[in-house]
Design a protein around this motif. Structure first.
Motif, short mmCIF file in Angstrom:
data_model
loop_
_atom_site.label_atom_id
_atom_site.label_comp_id
_atom_site.label_asym_id
_atom_site.label_seq_id
_atom_site.Cartn_x
_atom_site.Cartn_y
_atom_site.Cartn_z
N VAL A 98 0.84 -1.05 -0.05
CA VAL A 98 -0.15 0.16 -0.01
C VAL A 98 1.00 1.24 -0.05
O VAL A 98 2.12 1.09 0.51
CB VAL A 98 -0.98 0.05 1.24
CG1 VAL A 98 -1.87 -1.14 1.33
CG2 VAL A 98 -0.13 0.08 2.59
N THR A 99 0.36 2.43 -0.61
CA THR A 99 0.97 3.55 -0.51
C THR A 99 0.13 4.72 0.08
O THR A 99 0.91 5.89 0.54
CB THR A 99 1.37 3.96 -2.03
OG1 THR A 99 -0.01 4.09 -2.85
CG2 THR A 99 2.40 3.09 -2.66
N THR A 100 -1.05 4.34 0.60
CA THR A 100 -1.83 5.40 1.01
C THR A 100 -2.66 4.55 2.18
O THR A 100 -2.74 3.36 2.26
CB THR A 100 -2.81 6.19 -0.07
OG1 THR A 100 -3.59 5.37 -0.29
CG2 THR A 100 -2.17 6.75 -0.82
N LEU A 101 -3.36 5.84 3.09
CA LEU A 101 -4.12 5.01 3.80
C LEU A 101 -5.21 4.28 3.18
O LEU A 101 -6.03 3.45 3.87
CB LEU A 101 -4.52 6.03 4.95
CG LEU A 101 -5.54 5.76 5.86
CD1 LEU A 101 -4.86 4.57 7.16
CD2 LEU A 101 -5.78 7.08 7.03
N ALA A 120 -7.39 -2.95 1.96
CA ALA A 120 -6.55 -4.22 2.26
C ALA A 120 -7.23 -4.86 3.57
O ALA A 120 -7.11 -6.16 3.81
CB ALA A 120 -5.09 -4.19 2.29
N ILE A 121 -7.05 -3.96 4.58
CA ILE A 121 -7.60 -4.55 5.90
C ILE A 121 -9.15 -4.95 5.75
O ILE A 121 -9.26 -5.96 6.54
CB ILE A 121 -7.57 -3.30 6.83
CG1 ILE A 121 -6.10 -2.83 6.99
CG2 ILE A 121 -8.13 -3.66 8.29
CD1 ILE A 121 -6.03 -1.32 7.64
N ALA A 125 4.53 9.42 8.41
CA ALA A 125 3.30 10.01 8.14
C ALA A 125 2.41 8.75 7.96
O ALA A 125 1.31 8.38 8.68
CB ALA A 125 3.03 10.64 7.13
N LEU A 126 2.70 7.70 7.05
CA LEU A 126 2.05 6.63 6.89
C LEU A 126 2.00 5.55 7.88
O LEU A 126 0.82 4.95 7.96
CB LEU A 126 2.47 6.07 5.33
CG LEU A 126 1.39 5.05 4.73
CD1 LEU A 126 0.22 5.38 4.58
CD2 LEU A 126 2.17 4.46 3.54
N VAL A 155 -1.52 4.29 9.44
CA VAL A 155 -1.98 3.05 9.31
C VAL A 155 -2.08 2.30 10.74
O VAL A 155 -2.86 1.25 11.03
CB VAL A 155 -1.15 2.16 8.30
CG1 VAL A 155 -1.35 0.81 8.38
CG2 VAL A 155 -1.31 2.93 6.94
N ARG A 156 -0.81 2.32 11.47
CA ARG A 156 -1.06 1.70 12.96
C ARG A 156 -2.02 1.91 13.82
O ARG A 156 -2.56 1.21 14.41
CB ARG A 156 0.45 1.91 13.66
CG ARG A 156 0.56 1.22 14.96
CD ARG A 156 0.36 -0.17 14.78
NE ARG A 156 1.53 -0.92 14.39
CZ ARG A 156 1.72 -2.13 13.99
NH1 ARG A 156 0.57 -2.76 13.94
NH2 ARG A 156 2.71 -2.89 13.64
#
Length: 337
Positions: A131-134, A140-141, A166-167, A171-172
């Motif tokens: 992935v490259t973005t939220l 995907a989640i 940032a990413l 995501v976390r």
């Protein structure tokens, strides 16, 4: 099949070798796994399609023999990258091969991977998704992946534009599964930094192109040894998806890296290793690389690269512990004063 915890504990070093188009072959994967990190290859590297079964059998056999011969050493599992995109007319064939061989880890890219998740979870394998973005991460989640590969600014090949600071943070906050960090990670210190930031594993690609086992021309490898971050160009010209490429390879193809036309996703064609060029194909003649190539000093066997990364990582951990201990002592002194 490994659980997430079993995968992490099976490694000499918290690193996954990124699957690289054309470059990654069974020889490189076996060398990486037997050195103690996950080795990976794109299924499309096995050509014709029937060769994929042969590749998987070769890897399965080699790793089984290594585990039998060296039961006390970390022999890591391997991964296969599947392109989940409508132009990949091999997806069904390659997924079926992965299921037959019970590939331990499957890495998916470029589209929501639920069809792969269902098949791989059916035999107990793990699915990781690029992935490259939220926004991509959330899709995907929802599809049920076990882990996410955060492809951040500076990564080789198809890379995002976001800072890892940032990413990873965003995501976390929404995902407690396995997180891998990609983006200019080519030194053991960077592997440790990825962990400190909250990633579980580092995703390392470019440094393994300059290895004896990598299926890359000598000229490509020399460009990496001689290059620096300023030699990397970020463009969508060659596949329709923005990526990082070596400027010297672009010049060698007769193009000006400072004046490249853009392209959209309609230019992408994985069935033919898509390219916007008539006489040069992306990945074959235009070579991908990440901004971390400045850490590459020479061309060595992949096992030596892993050993060097491990030594760098352990030295960085020791230095960090010393620094924290020093801070603790200094803090205590300040309080007493």
């Amino acid at each position: 099949m490994p659980t997430i915890q079993e995968l992490k504990s099976s490694l000499r070093l918290p690193v996954v070798g990124a699957p690289m188009f054309i470059v990654s072959t069974p020889e490189l994967v076996i060398a990486q796994c037997t050195a103690g990190i996950v080795g990976a290859f794109p299924s499309l590297n096995a050509r014709p399609a029937e060769a994929l079964d042969e590749w998987l059998t070769r890897i399965d056999t080699a790793l089984a023999e290594a585990r039998a011969a060296r039961p006390d050493e970390p022999i890591a599992p391997y991964a296969v990258n599947l392109i989940v995109h409508h132009t990949n007319d091999r997806l069904e064939h390659d997924l079926e091969a992965c299921v037959r061989h019970r590939v331990p880890v499957v890495i998916t890219s470029l589209r929501e991977p639920s069809v792969v998740v269902d098949a791989v979870h059916g035999y107990g394998g793990l699915v990781l998704h690029d992935v490259t973005t939220l926004r991509h991460a959330r899709k995907a989640i929802a599809a049920g992946v076990d882990g996410l590969i955060l492809v951040c600014a500076g990564a080789g090949g198809h890379a995002g534009m976001l800072s890892p600071f940032a990413l990873l943070q965003e995501v976390r906050a929404e995902f407690d599964g396995l997180l891998l960090l990609a983006g200019a990670i080519a030194h053991g210190e960077a592997v440790l930094a990825a962990e400190v930031m909250g990633a579980d594993l580092a995703y390392v690609g470019t440094r393994f192109i300059a290895t004896a086992e990598a299926n890359a021309p000598d000229t490509y490898k020399r460009m990496l040894v001689e290059g620096a971050a300023e030699d990397i160009v970020y463009t969508s010209t060659f596949t329709g998806v923005p990526g990082n490429y070596l400027a010297p390879s672009i010049r060698a193809a007769g193009l000006d890296p400072d004046r490249l036309p853009g392209a959209d996703k309609s230019a992408m064609n994985f069935a033919d290793a898509g390219s916007a060029l008539k006489d040069s194909k992306a990945w074959r003649d235009i070579w991908g690389a990440g901004q971390g190539l400045g850490a590459i000093r020479d061309v060595t066997p992949a096992g030596d690269v892993v050993a060097t990364l491990d030594a760098e990582y352990r030295a960085a951990r020791g230095a960090w512990r010393d620094r924290l201990a020093g801070d603790t002592v200094e803090t205590a002194r300040t309080r007493r004063a």
